[in-house]
Design a protein around this motif. Structure first.
Motif, PDB file in Angstrom:
ATOM      1  N   MET A  85       1.060  -0.330   6.689  1.00 22.92           N
ATOM      2  CA  MET A  85       1.440   0.952   6.093  1.00 22.92           C
ATOM      3  C   MET A  85       2.808   1.428   6.561  1.00 22.92           C
ATOM      4  O   MET A  85       3.574   2.018   5.795  1.00 22.92           O
ATOM      5  CB  MET A  85       0.379   2.012   6.385  1.00 22.92           C
ATOM      6  CG  MET A  85      -0.886   1.829   5.586  1.00 22.92           C
ATOM      7  SD  MET A  85      -0.528   1.718   3.832  1.00 22.92           S
ATOM      8  CE  MET A  85      -2.167   1.735   3.155  1.00 22.92           C
ATOM      9  N   GLY A  86       3.118   1.197   7.825  1.00 20.07           N
ATOM     10  CA  GLY A  86       4.420   1.603   8.325  1.00 20.07           C
ATOM     11  C   GLY A  86       5.559   0.811   7.715  1.00 20.07           C
ATOM     12  O   GLY A  86       6.711   1.255   7.710  1.00 20.07           O
ATOM     13  N   VAL A  87       5.253  -0.354   7.187  1.00 18.48           N
ATOM     14  CA  VAL A  87       6.249  -1.201   6.530  1.00 18.48           C
ATOM     15  C   VAL A  87       6.414  -0.780   5.070  1.00 18.48           C
ATOM     16  O   VAL A  87       7.522  -0.782   4.528  1.00 18.48           O
ATOM     17  CB  VAL A  87       5.833  -2.682   6.617  1.00 18.48           C
ATOM     18  CG1 VAL A  87       6.810  -3.569   5.867  1.00 18.48           C
ATOM     19  CG2 VAL A  87       5.738  -3.118   8.076  1.00 18.48           C
ATOM     20  N   ILE A  88       5.321  -0.384   4.440  1.00 14.35           N
ATOM     21  CA  ILE A  88       5.333  -0.039   3.015  1.00 14.35           C
ATOM     22  C   ILE A  88       5.897   1.355   2.764  1.00 14.35           C
ATOM     23  O   ILE A  88       6.691   1.573   1.858  1.00 14.35           O
ATOM     24  CB  ILE A  88       3.901  -0.120   2.440  1.00 14.35           C
ATOM     25  CG1 ILE A  88       3.388  -1.558   2.457  1.00 14.35           C
ATOM     26  CG2 ILE A  88       3.854   0.426   1.008  1.00 14.35           C
ATOM     27  CD1 ILE A  88       1.941  -1.671   2.011  1.00 14.35           C
ATOM     28  N   ILE A  89       5.466   2.322   3.586  1.00 12.65           N
ATOM     29  CA  ILE A  89       5.763   3.736   3.335  1.00 12.65           C
ATOM     30  C   ILE A  89       6.737   4.267   4.384  1.00 12.65           C
ATOM     31  O   ILE A  89       6.506   4.126   5.592  1.00 12.65           O
ATOM     32  CB  ILE A  89       4.466   4.573   3.352  1.00 12.65           C
ATOM     33  CG1 ILE A  89       3.508   4.087   2.243  1.00 12.65           C
ATOM     34  CG2 ILE A  89       4.774   6.058   3.183  1.00 12.65           C
ATOM     35  CD1 ILE A  89       4.052   4.234   0.841  1.00 12.65           C
ATOM     36  N   LYS A  90       7.807   4.916   3.918  1.00 13.69           N
ATOM     37  CA  LYS A  90       8.849   5.424   4.816  1.00 13.69           C
ATOM     38  C   LYS A  90       8.609   6.859   5.263  1.00 13.69           C
ATOM     39  O   LYS A  90       9.295   7.356   6.152  1.00 13.69           O
ATOM     40  CB  LYS A  90      10.221   5.344   4.127  1.00 13.69           C
ATOM     41  CG  LYS A  90      10.528   3.997   3.472  1.00 13.69           C
ATOM     42  CD  LYS A  90      10.425   2.846   4.443  1.00 13.69           C
ATOM     43  CE  LYS A  90      10.731   1.513   3.767  1.00 13.69           C
ATOM     44  NZ  LYS A  90      10.453   0.358   4.663  1.00 13.69           N
ATOM     45  N   ASN A  91       7.669   7.546   4.639  1.00 13.38           N
ATOM     46  CA  ASN A  91       7.427   8.954   4.965  1.00 13.38           C
ATOM     47  C   ASN A  91       6.872   9.118   6.374  1.00 13.38           C
ATOM     48  O   ASN A  91       6.281   8.201   6.943  1.00 13.38           O
ATOM     49  CB  ASN A  91       6.442   9.564   3.963  1.00 13.38           C
ATOM     50  CG  ASN A  91       6.976   9.543   2.552  1.00 13.38           C
ATOM     51  OD1 ASN A  91       7.199   8.481   1.983  1.00 13.38           O
ATOM     52  ND2 ASN A  91       7.177  10.714   1.965  1.00 13.38           N
TER      53      ASN A  91
END
Length: 243
Positions: A85-91
């Motif tokens: 998730m930390g790789v996919i989403i920058k928020n």
């Protein structure tokens, strides 16, 4: 070879975190520094996938505004989902996850400081975590949640039914739901009782948001089913292509 690859993955995962943790620990000491601690988790994930040779392929049908507030909802079939998730989403987001994580040395400390914990042994824990998640959204920070309530699906890649929490908080705060389909994580690290890493490209789809503006709590079930069907349809479509 698979055992050696698994060992290499474990060394990369743990070794990288040990290197990064001192800086993260400092960032966790002040509220204003916590977004930096969150970014360190993203760096951890990015470098890990490079070192283990797993390509990350994400289809963005929607690119979230980095400053926007969303409730991100994804299927959950593998423990590697969290790192992905930390790789996919920058928020800047808070995970809603099991309090068991806090027992893991160092990682548990970070999770307790940065995310929302749910203790399923406590009767009022779900209400507490929902209230904390709503306060997080009110503060302008997104929520990341696996609405199945854990890795509970019995017939992967078919999902278990979703719980209401993600949709209740999204409607209450009138923020969009962003569905995410994680297509191949269960092939990389299956939840089969053994710890084995398999080389496979990491593939995911970030879907167009489902707006909640104007919805009321009477719409929770409809919103939940719409999100479920969107993710499930993509899982079925990709499974058919793979066959």
């Amino acid at each position: 070879m698979r055992l050696l690859y698994t060992l290499w993955c474990a060394i990369c995962l743990v070794g990288l975190y040990l290197i990064l943790f001192p800086v993260q620990f400092i960032c966790l000491q002040r509220e204003s520094w916590k977004p930096l601690a969150h970014r360190i988790n993203a760096v951890w994930g990015h470098v890990f996938f490079v070192l283990v040779g797993i390509p990350v392929r994400v289809e963005y049908r929607f690119r979230p505004d980095p400053n926007g507030v969303y409730v991100f909802c994804a299927n959950h079939f593998s423990y590697i989902d969290i790192a992905v998730m930390g790789v996919i989403i920058k928020n800047y987001y808070a995970f809603v996850g099991k309090s068991d994580v806090k027992t893991i040395p160092l990682l548990g400390y970070m999770f307790a400081k940065l995310h929302v914990q749910v203790d399923r042994k406590q009767a009022n824990s779900r209400a507490y975590s929902l209230a904390k998640s709503i306060r997080t959204l009110q503060a302008g920070r997104s929520i990341m949640i696996f609405p199945e309530g854990g890795i509970v699906a019995k017939d992967i890649p078919r999902m278990a039914p979703f719980k209401d929490g993600a949709f209740t908080m999204a409607i209450q705060q009138q923020v969009p739901i962003v569905p995410i389909t994680l297509l191949t994580n269960y092939r990389i690290l299956p939840d089969d009782g053994r710890i084995r890493m398999y080389w496979h490209p990491m593939r995911a789809v970030v879907h167009t948001p489902i707006e909640t503006a104007g919805m009321t709590q009477a719409d929770v079930e409809r919103l939940k089913q719409e999100t479920y069907q969107l993710i499930d349809t993509e899982l079925t479509r990709q499974e058919t292509i793979a066959v």
